[in-house]
Design a protein around this motif. Structure first.
Motif, PDB file in Angstrom:
ATOM      1  N   ASN A  45       0.809  -1.215   0.000  1.00  0.00           N
ATOM      2  CA  ASN A  45       0.000   0.000   0.000  1.00  0.00           C
ATOM      3  C   ASN A  45       0.850   1.276   0.000  1.00  0.00           C
ATOM      4  O   ASN A  45       0.391   2.314  -0.449  1.00  0.00           O
ATOM      5  N   VAL A  46       2.087   1.204   0.476  1.00  0.00           N
ATOM      6  CA  VAL A  46       2.956   2.388   0.458  1.00  0.00           C
ATOM      7  C   VAL A  46       3.805   2.467  -0.818  1.00  0.00           C
ATOM      8  O   VAL A  46       4.505   3.444  -1.033  1.00  0.00           O
ATOM      9  N   PHE A  47       3.728   1.451  -1.657  1.00  0.00           N
ATOM     10  CA  PHE A  47       4.440   1.471  -2.933  1.00  0.00           C
ATOM     11  C   PHE A  47       3.537   2.066  -4.010  1.00  0.00           C
ATOM     12  O   PHE A  47       2.316   1.923  -3.960  1.00  0.00           O
ATOM     13  N   ASN A  48       4.156   2.746  -4.976  1.00  0.00           N
ATOM     14  CA  ASN A  48       3.402   3.275  -6.124  1.00  0.00           C
ATOM     15  C   ASN A  48       2.617   2.147  -6.774  1.00  0.00           C
ATOM     16  O   ASN A  48       3.145   1.042  -6.964  1.00  0.00           O
ATOM     17  N   LYS A  49       1.374   2.435  -7.110  1.00  0.00           N
ATOM     18  CA  LYS A  49       0.479   1.487  -7.767  1.00  0.00           C
ATOM     19  C   LYS A  49       0.295   0.207  -6.965  1.00  0.00           C
ATOM     20  O   LYS A  49      -0.012  -0.836  -7.528  1.00  0.00           O
ATOM     21  N   LEU A  73      17.290  -1.080   8.368  1.00  0.00           N
ATOM     22  CA  LEU A  73      16.801  -0.578   7.088  1.00  0.00           C
ATOM     23  C   LEU A  73      16.803   0.944   7.069  1.00  0.00           C
ATOM     24  O   LEU A  73      17.213   1.556   6.077  1.00  0.00           O
ATOM     25  N   LEU A  74      16.371   1.562   8.153  1.00  0.00           N
ATOM     26  CA  LEU A  74      16.385   3.028   8.220  1.00  0.00           C
ATOM     27  C   LEU A  74      17.804   3.579   8.086  1.00  0.00           C
ATOM     28  O   LEU A  74      18.029   4.604   7.441  1.00  0.00           O
ATOM     29  N   SER A  75      18.761   2.887   8.681  1.00  0.00           N
ATOM     30  CA  SER A  75      20.153   3.312   8.589  1.00  0.00           C
ATOM     31  C   SER A  75      20.664   3.196   7.155  1.00  0.00           C
ATOM     32  O   SER A  75      21.356   4.086   6.657  1.00  0.00           O
ATOM     33  N   TRP A  76      20.335   2.113   6.475  1.00  0.00           N
ATOM     34  CA  TRP A  76      20.721   1.957   5.071  1.00  0.00           C
ATOM     35  C   TRP A  76      20.048   3.039   4.236  1.00  0.00           C
ATOM     36  O   TRP A  76      20.651   3.630   3.354  1.00  0.00           O
ATOM     37  N   TRP A  77      18.788   3.268   4.523  1.00  0.00           N
ATOM     38  CA  TRP A  77      17.993   4.243   3.762  1.00  0.00           C
ATOM     39  C   TRP A  77      18.596   5.641   3.868  1.00  0.00           C
ATOM     40  O   TRP A  77      18.667   6.368   2.892  1.00  0.00           O
ATOM     41  N   ALA A  78      19.020   5.995   5.075  1.00  0.00           N
ATOM     42  CA  ALA A  78      19.592   7.329   5.311  1.00  0.00           C
ATOM     43  C   ALA A  78      21.030   7.439   4.833  1.00  0.00           C
ATOM     44  O   ALA A  78      21.601   8.526   4.811  1.00  0.00           O
ATOM     45  N   GLY A  79      21.637   6.323   4.461  1.00  0.00           N
ATOM     46  CA  GLY A  79      23.023   6.338   4.012  1.00  0.00           C
ATOM     47  C   GLY A  79      24.022   6.341   5.154  1.00  0.00           C
ATOM     48  O   GLY A  79      25.210   6.545   4.945  1.00  0.00           O
ATOM     49  N   ASN A  80      23.561   6.098   6.373  1.00  0.00           N
ATOM     50  CA  ASN A  80      24.448   6.085   7.539  1.00  0.00           C
ATOM     51  C   ASN A  80      25.202   4.772   7.696  1.00  0.00           C
ATOM     52  O   ASN A  80      26.129   4.682   8.481  1.00  0.00           O
ATOM     53  N   ARG A  81      24.802   3.797   6.985  1.00  0.00           N
ATOM     54  CA  ARG A  81      25.438   2.486   7.056  1.00  0.00           C
ATOM     55  C   ARG A  81      25.544   1.988   5.630  1.00  0.00           C
ATOM     56  O   ARG A  81      24.644   2.213   4.819  1.00  0.00           O
ATOM     57  N   LEU A  82      26.619   1.337   5.320  1.00  0.00           N
ATOM     58  CA  LEU A  82      26.818   0.885   3.947  1.00  0.00           C
ATOM     59  C   LEU A  82      25.753  -0.109   3.538  1.00  0.00           C
ATOM     60  O   LEU A  82      25.522  -1.115   4.212  1.00  0.00           O
ATOM     61  N   GLU A 140       3.730  -0.963  12.881  1.00  0.00           N
ATOM     62  CA  GLU A 140       4.083  -1.236  11.492  1.00  0.00           C
ATOM     63  C   GLU A 140       3.759  -0.031  10.603  1.00  0.00           C
ATOM     64  O   GLU A 140       4.555   0.364   9.751  1.00  0.00           O
ATOM     65  N   LYS A 141       2.583   0.560  10.820  1.00  0.00           N
ATOM     66  CA  LYS A 141       2.183   1.713  10.011  1.00  0.00           C
ATOM     67  C   LYS A 141       3.099   2.907  10.271  1.00  0.00           C
ATOM     68  O   LYS A 141       3.507   3.591   9.329  1.00  0.00           O
ATOM     69  N   THR A 142       3.435   3.136  11.528  1.00  0.00           N
ATOM     70  CA  THR A 142       4.342   4.242  11.868  1.00  0.00           C
ATOM     71  C   THR A 142       5.693   4.045  11.192  1.00  0.00           C
ATOM     72  O   THR A 142       6.269   4.975  10.627  1.00  0.00           O
ATOM     73  N   PHE A 143       6.218   2.838  11.240  1.00  0.00           N
ATOM     74  CA  PHE A 143       7.501   2.539  10.606  1.00  0.00           C
ATOM     75  C   PHE A 143       7.437   2.801   9.101  1.00  0.00           C
ATOM     76  O   PHE A 143       8.288   3.492   8.538  1.00  0.00           O
ATOM     77  N   LEU A 144       6.426   2.277   8.444  1.00  0.00           N
ATOM     78  CA  LEU A 144       6.332   2.403   6.987  1.00  0.00           C
ATOM     79  C   LEU A 144       6.112   3.845   6.541  1.00  0.00           C
ATOM     80  O   LEU A 144       6.569   4.236   5.462  1.00  0.00           O
ATOM     81  N   ARG A 145       5.455   4.654   7.350  1.00  0.00           N
ATOM     82  CA  ARG A 145       5.212   6.056   6.987  1.00  0.00           C
ATOM     83  C   ARG A 145       6.512   6.859   6.908  1.00  0.00           C
ATOM     84  O   ARG A 145       6.555   7.905   6.259  1.00  0.00           O
ATOM     85  N   GLN A 146       7.556   6.375   7.531  1.00  0.00           N
ATOM     86  CA  GLN A 146       8.844   7.076   7.478  1.00  0.00           C
ATOM     87  C   GLN A 146       9.431   7.082   6.069  1.00  0.00           C
ATOM     88  O   GLN A 146      10.305   7.889   5.761  1.00  0.00           O
ATOM     89  N   PHE A 147       8.967   6.180   5.232  1.00  0.00           N
ATOM     90  CA  PHE A 147       9.511   6.061   3.882  1.00  0.00           C
ATOM     91  C   PHE A 147       8.698   6.833   2.849  1.00  0.00           C
ATOM     92  O   PHE A 147       9.068   6.907   1.697  1.00  0.00           O
ATOM     93  N   ARG A 148       7.579   7.387   3.259  1.00  0.00           N
ATOM     94  CA  ARG A 148       6.646   8.087   2.366  1.00  0.00           C
ATOM     95  C   ARG A 148       6.240   7.146   1.245  1.00  0.00           C
ATOM     96  O   ARG A 148       6.060   5.964   1.456  1.00  0.00           O
ATOM     97  N   ARG A 149       6.120   7.643   0.050  1.00  0.00           N
ATOM     98  CA  ARG A 149       5.700   6.809  -1.074  1.00  0.00           C
ATOM     99  C   ARG A 149       6.927   6.110  -1.645  1.00  0.00           C
ATOM    100  O   ARG A 149       7.932   6.756  -1.946  1.00  0.00           O
ATOM    101  N   LEU A 150       6.830   4.813  -1.831  1.00  0.00           N
ATOM    102  CA  LEU A 150       7.965   4.027  -2.312  1.00  0.00           C
ATOM    103  C   LEU A 150       7.755   3.562  -3.748  1.00  0.00           C
ATOM    104  O   LEU A 150       6.642   3.444  -4.223  1.00  0.00           O
TER     105      LEU A 150
END
Length: 163
Positions: A45-49, A73-82, A140-150
């Motif tokens: 539901n948070v992914f396009n289409k 995952l959040l760390s990878w997403w932010a680029g703080n971890r390889l 789960e919803k709070t976590f996924l909202r951090q990524f906005r639309r994927l």
């Protein structure tokens, strides 16, 4: 016994006691098909289409399994971890839930090599019902909202930029 298999004496069989006791072995929440279907609906539901590659669906449902994985995952997403530490993350219970979702008309499998999962109308309705209840799967919803639309492209950009 003489070494050969001898039948038990009738008296021994009659005196034998068999007892059953209930020993519950709870199934972890992330292994329950209904819970896993709810995770799939929320992630897609948070992914396009309402569609994602099977790899990204694995990654995001894997990240929902516990706080540590989510933080990774959040760390990878932010680029703080390889992100090259990621290789592939998989959710061992996802395939069973996808099969049930497919049978129930909640998801569709498509794309080259059947590697794309899309919410079907039943799945979209299910996701909306979960989203409408603030208390249901709140973490789960709070976590996924951090990524906005994927999208698959945005996931690739975020996870490969620090390699």
């Amino acid at each position: 016994m003489t070494g050969e298999d001898e039948p038990l004496e009738t008296e021994e069989v009659e005196e034998a006691r068999v007892a059953f006791r209930s020993q519950p072995h709870p199934i972890p929440a992330d292994a329950r098909v209904t819970y896993k279907l709810a995770q799939i609906a929320l992630v897609l539901n948070v992914f396009n289409k309402q569609s994602a590659s099977i790899e990204n669906l694995h990654l995001f449902t894997w990240s929902l399994q516990n706080r540590r994985r989510g933080q990774m995952l959040l760390s990878w997403w932010a680029g703080n971890r390889l992100a090259n530490t990621i290789t592939k993350r998989s959710d061992p219970h996802l395939q069973v839930a996808l099969n049930v979702g497919l049978i129930r008309g909640m998801v569709k499998i498509s794309g080259p090599n059947n590697h794309r999962v899309t919410l079907a109308p039943q799945g979209i309705l299910f996701a909306r019902q979960i989203e409408s209840d603030d208390e249901l799967m709140a973490a789960e919803k709070t976590f996924l909202r951090q990524f906005r639309r994927l999208s698959d492209a945005s996931v690739a950009r975020h996870l490969t930029r620090s390699v």
